[in-house]
Design a protein around this motif. Structure first.
Motif, PDB file in Angstrom:
ATOM      1  N   LEU A  21      -3.434   6.257  -0.743  1.00 29.54           N
ATOM      2  CA  LEU A  21      -3.440   4.950  -0.092  1.00 29.54           C
ATOM      3  C   LEU A  21      -2.288   4.067  -0.556  1.00 29.54           C
ATOM      4  O   LEU A  21      -2.133   2.940  -0.052  1.00 29.54           O
ATOM      5  CB  LEU A  21      -4.767   4.244  -0.364  1.00 29.54           C
ATOM      6  N   ASP A  23       0.931   2.074  -0.820  1.00 29.12           N
ATOM      7  CA  ASP A  23       1.772   1.563   0.257  1.00 29.12           C
ATOM      8  C   ASP A  23       3.215   2.036   0.092  1.00 29.12           C
ATOM      9  O   ASP A  23       3.814   1.919  -0.978  1.00 29.12           O
ATOM     10  CB  ASP A  23       1.743   0.034   0.269  1.00 29.12           C
ATOM     11  N   LYS A  27       3.049   1.444   5.122  1.00 31.09           N
ATOM     12  CA  LYS A  27       2.063   2.446   5.554  1.00 31.09           C
ATOM     13  C   LYS A  27       1.539   3.197   4.336  1.00 31.09           C
ATOM     14  O   LYS A  27       2.276   3.387   3.359  1.00 31.09           O
ATOM     15  CB  LYS A  27       2.693   3.439   6.537  1.00 31.09           C
ATOM     16  N   PRO A  28       0.270   3.671   4.395  1.00 26.53           N
ATOM     17  CA  PRO A  28      -0.238   4.482   3.286  1.00 26.53           C
ATOM     18  C   PRO A  28       0.563   5.775   3.127  1.00 26.53           C
ATOM     19  O   PRO A  28       1.077   6.334   4.110  1.00 26.53           O
ATOM     20  CB  PRO A  28      -1.685   4.782   3.705  1.00 26.53           C
ATOM     21  N   GLN A  53     -12.553   5.975   2.559  1.00 28.09           N
ATOM     22  CA  GLN A  53     -11.428   5.047   2.460  1.00 28.09           C
ATOM     23  C   GLN A  53     -10.167   5.639   3.071  1.00 28.09           C
ATOM     24  O   GLN A  53      -9.408   4.940   3.756  1.00 28.09           O
ATOM     25  CB  GLN A  53     -11.155   4.694   1.001  1.00 28.09           C
ATOM     26  N   ALA A  57      -8.135   4.403   6.435  1.00 32.96           N
ATOM     27  CA  ALA A  57      -6.711   4.067   6.364  1.00 32.96           C
ATOM     28  C   ALA A  57      -5.895   4.768   7.438  1.00 32.96           C
ATOM     29  O   ALA A  57      -4.899   4.221   7.928  1.00 32.96           O
ATOM     30  CB  ALA A  57      -6.165   4.406   4.982  1.00 32.96           C
TER      31      ALA A  57
END
Length: 254
Positions: A21, A23, A27-28, A53, A57
């Protein structure tokens, strides 16, 4: 050439928690990886995760996903469940791209799938590149592989192999000239039939001592063909320092 790409993504990383996740340029990381894989020749791409999660995402980006169990001991076991969830045929090829590879070259994904396709007697294909630095060769975090004359893996180890007895007895901290030592790069292509068998294979002493799950295949008599490339591919993200480097690369691109 037809193959499916599966991106395992789990949050429980000891060195970089919640890594998928993280950044990268808005974007992840797992999304950045999936975008790179999407430029390959893969017919289908899935993120396989045990985390809601991660699913939350990636859903805004329309990336197909599979919710897998949380009790898998290895990433290969997670792939085995994914193969069954997808109902893939035994002869289909599956390329495993870790979710922390946002810089992976699509051409490399195509190449490893093609290499397995060209070696019908192999259950797995993987990648290796020559060592250029002595320190890397002696670093147990850099896995080594030695191959037979047809390019199939004989053994993987964290130890410095091969060991040139005479030359390295005199200079034990230097690679011998023309040693040809190979650094294993953890990108794999599998036959779906092998992935279905993997969770049921005996976990042998070599895998336990080295903590290298690919040794389970060798210990149980399966063949791994090794695709050699001249230089190491773009690095994945294992540490906060790696993440900073990758963020800088994407920032420069943007």
């Amino acid at each position: 050439m037809s193959f499916t790409a599966i991106i395992p993504a789990r949050l429980a990383s000891t060195r970089l928690p919640n890594k998928p996740l993280a950044d990268i340029g808005g974007k992840p990381m797992v999304v950045r990886t999936a975008e790179q894989v999407g430029q390959s020749a893969a017919q289908s791409i899935y993120v396989a995760t045990d985390s809601q999660q991660v699913i939350d995402a990636i859903q805004p980006y329309g990336i197909p996903h599979l919710l897998t169990r949380a009790d898998h001991p290895t990433g290969t076991d997670r792939l085995a469940e994914a193969v069954d969830l997808l109902g893939l045929k035994d002869d289909e090829i599956v390329v495993n791209v870790q979710g922390d590879e946002p810089l992976i070259a699509p051409e490399l994904i195509n190449a490893i799938a093609s290499h397995l396709q060209q070696h019908p007697n192999a259950a797995i294909a993987t990648i290796a590149t020559p060592f250029n630095h002595d320190a890397d060769f002696f670093n147990p975090n850099h896995v080594k592989v030695v191959c037979n004359l047809t390019g199939h893996a004989l053994y993987f180890s964290r130890a410095p192999i091969p060991w040139a007895r005479d030359a390295m007895q005199q200079h034990p901290n230097l690679m011998a000239p023309n040693l040809g030592a190979l650094h294993h790069i953890g990108i794999y292509a599998y036959r779906a039939s092998f992935l279905r068998q993997f969770p049921h294979l005996v976990r042998g002493p070599l895998e336990k001592h080295e903590s290298l799950e690919q040794l389970r295949a060798l210990e149980n008599g399966f063949s791994i063909c090794v695709y050699q490339i001249p230089q190491a591919p773009a690095q994945g993200v294992d540490t906060p320092a790696d993440l900073d480097k990758v963020r800088e690369i994407f920032q420069n691109r943007l």
